[in-house]
Design an enzyme around this catalytic site. Structure first.
Site, PDB file in Angstrom:
ATOM      1  N   ASP A 241      -2.495   8.684  -4.540  1.00  0.00           N
ATOM      2  CA  ASP A 241      -3.707   9.479  -4.750  1.00  0.00           C
ATOM      3  C   ASP A 241      -3.537  10.157  -6.106  1.00  0.00           C
ATOM      4  OD1 ASP A 241      -4.324   8.738  -2.188  1.00  0.00           O
ATOM      5  OD2 ASP A 241      -4.322  10.755  -1.338  1.00  0.00           O
ATOM      6  N   ASP A 401     -12.634   7.101   5.785  1.00  0.00           N
ATOM      7  CA  ASP A 401     -12.012   8.413   5.988  1.00  0.00           C
ATOM      8  C   ASP A 401     -12.559   9.047   7.273  1.00  0.00           C
ATOM      9  OD1 ASP A 401     -10.663   8.297   3.436  1.00  0.00           O
ATOM     10  OD2 ASP A 401     -12.549   8.851   2.483  1.00  0.00           O
TER      11      ASP A 401
HETATM   12  O1  1PR Z   1     -15.542   8.022  -2.091  1.00  0.00           O
HETATM   13  O2  1PR Z   1     -15.470   5.809  -3.209  1.00  0.00           O
HETATM   14  O3  1PR Z   1     -15.168   7.884  -4.525  1.00  0.00           O
HETATM   15  O4  1PR Z   1     -13.415   7.080  -2.967  1.00  0.00           O
HETATM   16  C1  1PR Z   1     -12.581   8.199  -2.914  1.00  0.00           C
HETATM   17  C2  1PR Z   1     -11.282   7.738  -2.347  1.00  0.00           C
HETATM   18  O5  1PR Z   1     -10.346   8.823  -2.461  1.00  0.00           O
HETATM   19  C3  1PR Z   1     -11.378   7.366  -0.878  1.00  0.00           C
HETATM   20  O6  1PR Z   1     -10.634   6.197  -0.673  1.00  0.00           O
HETATM   21  C4  1PR Z   1     -10.702   8.530  -0.147  1.00  0.00           C
HETATM   22  O7  1PR Z   1      -9.948   8.055   0.939  1.00  0.00           O
HETATM   23  C5  1PR Z   1      -9.785   9.100  -1.219  1.00  0.00           C
HETATM   24  N1  1PR Z   1      -9.642  10.562  -1.151  1.00  0.00           N
HETATM   25  C6  1PR Z   1     -10.593  11.457  -1.491  1.00  0.00           C
HETATM   26  N2  1PR Z   1     -10.087  12.702  -1.359  1.00  0.00           N
HETATM   27  C7  1PR Z   1      -8.834  12.593  -0.932  1.00  0.00           C
HETATM   28  C8  1PR Z   1      -7.902  13.695  -0.670  1.00  0.00           C
HETATM   29  O8  1PR Z   1      -6.783  13.473  -0.212  1.00  0.00           O
HETATM   30  N3  1PR Z   1      -8.340  14.903  -0.907  1.00  0.00           N
HETATM   31  N4  1PR Z   1      -7.378  10.742  -0.400  1.00  0.00           N
HETATM   32  C9  1PR Z   1      -8.544  11.240  -0.802  1.00  0.00           C
HETATM   33  C10 1PR Z   1      -7.252   9.944   0.622  1.00  0.00           C
HETATM   34  C11 1PR Z   1      -5.701   9.092   1.979  1.00  0.00           C
HETATM   35  C12 1PR Z   1      -4.751   8.000   1.789  1.00  0.00           C
HETATM   36  C13 1PR Z   1      -3.358   8.524   1.892  1.00  0.00           C
HETATM   37  C14 1PR Z   1      -2.953   8.153   3.275  1.00  0.00           C
HETATM   38  C15 1PR Z   1      -1.502   8.125   3.508  1.00  0.00           C
HETATM   39  N5  1PR Z   1      -5.925   9.781   0.805  1.00  0.00           N
HETATM   40  O9  1PR Z   1      -4.928   7.298   0.660  1.00  0.00           O
HETATM   41  O10 1PR Z   1      -2.657   8.013   0.878  1.00  0.00           O
HETATM   42  O11 1PR Z   1      -3.590   9.040   4.189  1.00  0.00           O
HETATM   43  O12 1PR Z   1      -0.926   9.361   3.394  1.00  0.00           O
HETATM   44  P1  1PR Z   1       0.427   9.690   4.165  1.00  0.00           P
HETATM   45  O13 1PR Z   1       1.161   8.409   4.297  1.00  0.00           O
HETATM   46  O14 1PR Z   1       1.154  10.647   3.306  1.00  0.00           O
HETATM   47  O15 1PR Z   1       0.005  10.288   5.482  1.00  0.00           O
HETATM   48  P2  1PR Z   1     -14.977   7.230  -3.217  1.00  0.00           P
END
Ligand code: 1PR
Length: 549
Positions: A241, A401
């Site tokens: 991320d 999500d």
């Molecule tokens: O909506 O098309 O612009 O895409 C935004 C992207 O960014 C989406 O894929 C969304 O999942 C991601 N995203 C947005 N905000 C966050 C945040 O964390 N604040 N991250 C975010 C999502 C989730 C996973 C993470 C796993 C594993 N992160 O990618 O890496 O949950 O984590 P872990 O193994 O540590 O538990 P758009």
């Protein structure tokens, strides 16, 4: 520097192939018109995506006869993925469009009753018992115990002896109960269904053998029948991320349930390292893919200067496994030109910069809502549809999500519920998974099963299944969510959110039929390496790819 010609007919991500060729010490020259074909001393025909689309473009541009003549001239020719498929007689994907007919046979779609389609991941190209390569010989650097990266829905079914009687050496792979042609070689021609430029050291070895004209060599003595394991491996993905921190630097971050700020002190954005360096590190540890999610919005940045483009360019120069980019794949206003660039154009920029897949989050939810509101009408205009049409389904991931909404009974909601072993705060025994947008900040009245079935109908090729309740908890994947999504779609599903140790990866593969699993925090914090996770899976009898030197 010796030169190799690449035929460019807008066939997807060619940047990785160029990077791989340059890394091997060759210079790339482009064939940009049919007249250029005969000038090549070595020619590569790349290609990903849709057989009919590629072959029509190829044929309309006048390449069919010059390429046939080039092959007949005896000069080295390599076809990759659709470049292999182009040499066949035709494809069930588009029966009206003929292939070049250099190889006898037709492409058939994989059966999806027992397995996910597209076939995505690392599989064999085994020449050990077939064709003129025969036992003990490696054809163009192919080794029967190596794994190569495949991404396709159509393949040439392998029928023993058929291609061999025409003089081909054939390397095979098995997906479920189907055996298909992974690569074939005859005289001056090498074709691979897999992508050597995305297959780590094993793939670079094949490319090198082609460039050097090294058609056959003895296999290393260390390869034995015990070391050859057929079939698709369990895919482990490292996810980064990425966002700007308060100092304006792009950093790898990681949230707890999507909150990426420290819980104490100055409440700063967590900084877990530099994106390109981290990606390189995970590649070296044996990650089967690397995913970048841009979780920041780059306000007022001209589209061509989006910072994630540079991250991809740098990463793809040294990381030879598939790269996915997500975040902001949607119609986007460009402040420089004051026009709105369609999502397809944004995706094209990422593909040109080294991405193999784009991942769509919020925009997919909006598109799915419109799909149901219009009685399941496909408009052909959504980001998913336009990108899938141009680059193939395998290039479009939908990142989901979801978060749990507990109910006492399935009758309490029109949504698809699951009975849960982890009851809600009031003891509720059921839950449904609500889709969210904007990084979990907005919850929609759409459940995860609705979303994944809608995007599958629109042409998405894979689901990246996050879970806000589990994200960053290190408590393991949400198996109930994963089972329910797997039961709803045929396309591959990547489990994400909650991995805290190697055992969680083993658990998700043993207790669900998920296609791949992704980890973030446990890798970034250095608690586990990808290599350790793979060793643990291997010890438990699960097949994984071993990174090669
Ligand atoms: O909506 O098309 O612009 O895409 C935004 C992207 O960014 C989406 O894929 C969304 O999942 C991601 N995203 C947005 N905000 C966050 C945040 O964390 N604040 N991250 C975010 C999502 C989730 C996973 C993470 C796993 C594993 N992160 O990618 O890496 O949950 O984590 P872990 O193994 O540590 O538990 P758009």
């Amino acid at each position: 520097m010796p030169t190799v010609h690449l035929l460019d007919y807008a066939a997807g991500n060619i940047r990785s192939l160029v990077n791989a060729i340059e890394k091997l010490g060759y210079e790339v020259a482009w064939v940009t018109s049919p007249a250029d074909v005969a000038k090549a001393d070595k020619l590569i025909l790349p290609g990903v995506g849709h057989f009919g689309h590629c072959l029509t473009q190829f044929s309309n541009a006048g390449y069919v006869e010059p390429v046939k003549a080039y092959i007949d001239s005896g000069k080295p020719f390599m076809g990759i993925c659709v470049g292999l498929q182009a040499l066949l007689e035709g494809s069930a994907e588009n029966p009206a469009v003929p292939g070049l007919g250099v190889i006898k046979g037709r492409l058939e779609r994989f059966k999806d009753d027992e397995k996910s389609v597209p076939h995505i991941g690392w599989n064999s190209a085994n020449t050990s018992s077939k064709g003129q390569g025969g036992k003990g010989q490696s054809v163009y650097g192919l080794r029967p115990d190596s794994k190569y990266y495949y991404v396709h829905s159509y393949a040439v079914p392998y029928r023993e002896g058929e291609l061999e009687k025409d003089g081909w050496s054939v390397a095979t792979a098995r997906y479920g109960s189907e055996e298909f042609v992974g690569a074939a070689a005859r005289d001056n021609v090498l074709v691979t269904q897999f992508h050597p430029e995305k297959s780590g050291a094993a793939g670079l070895r094949v490319l090198k053998a082609f460039l050097e004209g090294n058609k056959s060599e003895p296999l290393p003595a260390s390869i034995s029948s015990a070391s050859i394991k057929e079939g698709l491996t369990r895919r482990i993905i490292a996810c980064l991320d990425v966002r700007t921190n308060d100092q304006g630097d792009l950093v790898v971050t990681k949230g707890d349930q999507y909150d990426v700020r420290e819980k104490s002190g100055e409440n700063a954005v967590r900084n877990l390292g530099k994106p390109v360096q981290k990606a390189q590190q995970y590649y070296e540890q044996g990650a089967d893919e690397v995913t970048f999610l841009n979780i920041t919005s780059f306000r007022d940045t001209p589209i061509k200067d989006l910072p994630m483009l540079e991250i991809l360019r740098q990463t793809s120069a040294t990381v030879f496994v598939p790269l996915t980019i997500g975040g902001g794949i949607r119609d986007t206003h460009d402040p420089e030109t004051d026009r709105t660039a369609p999502a397809l154009e944004i995706a094209a920029l990422y593909f040109q910069s080294g991405a193999d897949k784009v991942s769509i989050g919020s925009d997919a939810v909006t598109a799915a809502e419109q799909y149901f509101a219009s009685n399941k009408t496909l408009t052909g205009k959504t980001a998913i549809e336009t990108i899938s049409e141009a680059y193939g389904a395998q290039a479009v991931v939908v990142s989901v999500d979801p978060k749990r909404v507990y109910v006492s009974s399935p009758d309490d909601t029109p949504h698809h519920t699951v009975e849960t072993a982890f009851p809600g705060p009031q003891g509720e025994k059921f839950c449904w998974y609500a889709c969210t947008i904007k990084g979990g900040r907005e919850t929609r009245d759409l459940d995860v099963v609705q979303l994944v079935t809608a995007v599958e109908a629109m042409g998405a090729g894979e689901i990246l299944l996050n879970c806000i309740d589990k994200d960053g908890t290190n408590s393991g994947f949400d198996l109930e969510l994963i089972r329910s999504v797997k039961a709803a779609v045929k396309i591959p599903v990547i489990a994400s959110s909650g991995a805290g140790n190697a055992g969680h990866f083993a658990e998700v593969f043993e207790k669900t039929n998920v296609d791949a699993a992704l980890g973030a925090g446990m890798f970034h914090r250095g608690e586990w390496t990808v290599k350790q996770v793979k060793e643990d899976l291997r010890a438990k009898g699960l097949m994984v790819r071993r990174p090669e030197e």
